[in-house]
Enzyme design. Structure first.
Site, PDB file in Angstrom:
ATOM      1  N   SER A  39       0.976  -1.209   0.058  1.00 34.41           N
ATOM      2  CA  SER A  39       0.140  -0.058   0.009  1.00 34.41           C
ATOM      3  C   SER A  39       0.677   1.212  -0.057  1.00 34.41           C
ATOM      4  O   SER A  39       0.513   2.244  -0.646  1.00 34.41           O
ATOM      5  CB  SER A  39      -1.141   0.244   0.992  1.00 34.41           C
ATOM      6  OG  SER A  39      -0.561   0.008   2.252  1.00 34.41           O
ATOM      7  N   ASP A  64       1.263 -10.594  -1.481  1.00 35.99           N
ATOM      8  CA  ASP A  64       2.329  -9.815  -0.602  1.00 35.99           C
ATOM      9  C   ASP A  64       3.629 -10.328  -0.992  1.00 35.99           C
ATOM     10  O   ASP A  64       4.169 -11.441  -1.092  1.00 35.99           O
ATOM     11  CB  ASP A  64       1.704 -10.470   0.682  1.00 35.99           C
ATOM     12  CG  ASP A  64       2.447  -9.790   1.825  1.00 35.99           C
ATOM     13  OD1 ASP A  64       3.426  -8.945   1.760  1.00 35.99           O
ATOM     14  OD2 ASP A  64       2.015  -9.714   3.006  1.00 35.99           O
TER      15      ASP A  64
HETATM   16  P1  4NP Z   1       2.301  -5.407   3.090  1.00 37.07           P
HETATM   17  O1  4NP Z   1       3.131  -6.598   3.658  1.00 37.07           O
HETATM   18  O2  4NP Z   1       1.105  -6.062   3.716  1.00 37.07           O
HETATM   19  O3  4NP Z   1       2.436  -5.387   1.688  1.00 37.07           O
HETATM   20  O4  4NP Z   1       2.821  -4.120   3.763  1.00 37.07           O
HETATM   21  C1  4NP Z   1       3.297  -7.304   4.743  1.00 37.07           C
HETATM   22  C2  4NP Z   1       4.347  -6.552   5.787  1.00 37.07           C
HETATM   23  C3  4NP Z   1       4.609  -7.019   6.839  1.00 37.07           C
HETATM   24  C4  4NP Z   1       3.814  -8.195   7.625  1.00 37.07           C
HETATM   25  C5  4NP Z   1       2.901  -8.730   6.577  1.00 37.07           C
HETATM   26  C6  4NP Z   1       2.689  -8.065   5.471  1.00 37.07           C
HETATM   27  N1  4NP Z   1       3.758  -8.679   8.519  1.00 37.07           N
HETATM   28  O5  4NP Z   1       3.438  -9.628   8.791  1.00 37.07           O
HETATM   29  O6  4NP Z   1       4.735  -8.103   9.460  1.00 37.07           O
END
Ligand code: 4NP
Length: 160
Positions: free
Chosen positions: A22, A134
Site C-alpha cells: 500500500s 504480498d
Molecule cells: P504489506 O506486507 O501488507 O504489503 O505491507 C506485509 C508486511 C509485513 C507483514 C505482513 C505483510 N507482517 O506480518 O509483518
C-alpha cells in the site's frame, strides 16, 4: 458525515502491514497524479490492517525497487481506523481478498461498503491477476511483480 467540501478524489490504499504494497501504491499513484498536473484534485494515503509497523518507513526492499523506477516510497505506516477512514475517503483500494474481507467486515453501512474496491478491478495489462500478492516473504521478483501490478492498477484508477 464528510466534513470536506471540495471536489477532491480521496483514495486510501490498504494492505496488511502498510510497509510494502500500500505505501508503494500510494507513491505510484501520487507520482502519476503529479506527473499529469492533477495534484490539487487528489488526496492519496495508505494504511495497514495490522498495527505492527506503525510509524515505520516502508520495507527497505520495496523502497529500493520503487526507487529504481523513480518512485520515492516514504510513507510512515499507520493503521486503518474505521471510525474516521470510511468517512474521509471516497475509495478504499485493497490489495487482496484477505484485505477485502477484513475491511468490509468493519463497515456498518452500504455506503461505506461500496467504497471498498479491489486493486485487481483496475488491472488492464494483467487480466488474469486477481490481487497484488504480498511480497514480504518473497524475493526480488515478487517485489517487481507487485510494482508491475500496482502501476497497472494505478493507471486504471486515474479513470475513476
Ligand atoms: P504489506 O506486507 O501488507 O504489503 O505491507 C506485509 C508486511 C509485513 C507483514 C505482513 C505483510 N507482517 O506480518 O509483518
Amino acid at each position: 458525515m464528510k466534513t470536506t467540501t471540495d471536489n477532491k478524489k480521496r483514495i486510501l490504499f490498504i494492505c496488511l502491514g502498510n510497509i510494502c504494497r500500500s505505501p508503494a501504491a500510494h507513491a505510484v499513484m501520487q507520482h502519476m497524479v503529479d506527473e499529469r498536473g492533477l495534484s490539487s484534485q487528489y488526496e492519496i494515503d495508505s494504511a495497514g490492517i495490522g498495527g505492527w509497523h506503525i510509524g515505520q518507513l516502508p520495507d527497505k526492499r520495496m523502497r529500493e525497487h520503487g526507487n529504481r523506477r523513480g518512485y520515492r516510497i516514504d510513507h510512515h505506516a499507520r493503521q486503518f481506523d474505521s471510525s474516521v477512514d470510511f468517512d474521509r475517503f471516497d475509495h478504499i483500494i485493497v490489495m487482496d481478498e484477505d484485505n477485502f474481507r477484513n475491511i468490509t467486515s468493519q463497515t456498518t453501512d452500504e455506503k461505506a461498503r461500496a467504497k471498498v474496491l479491489r486493486m485487481a478491478d483496475f488491472f488492464t495489462e494483467h487480466p488474469h491477476a486477481t490481487c497484488v500478492p504480498d511480497p514480504y516473504y518473497g524475493g526480488s521478483a515478487d517485489f517487481e511483480l507487485a510494482l508491475d501490478l500496482i502501476e497497472d492498477g494505478c493507471r486504471g484508477l486515474l479513470t475513476l
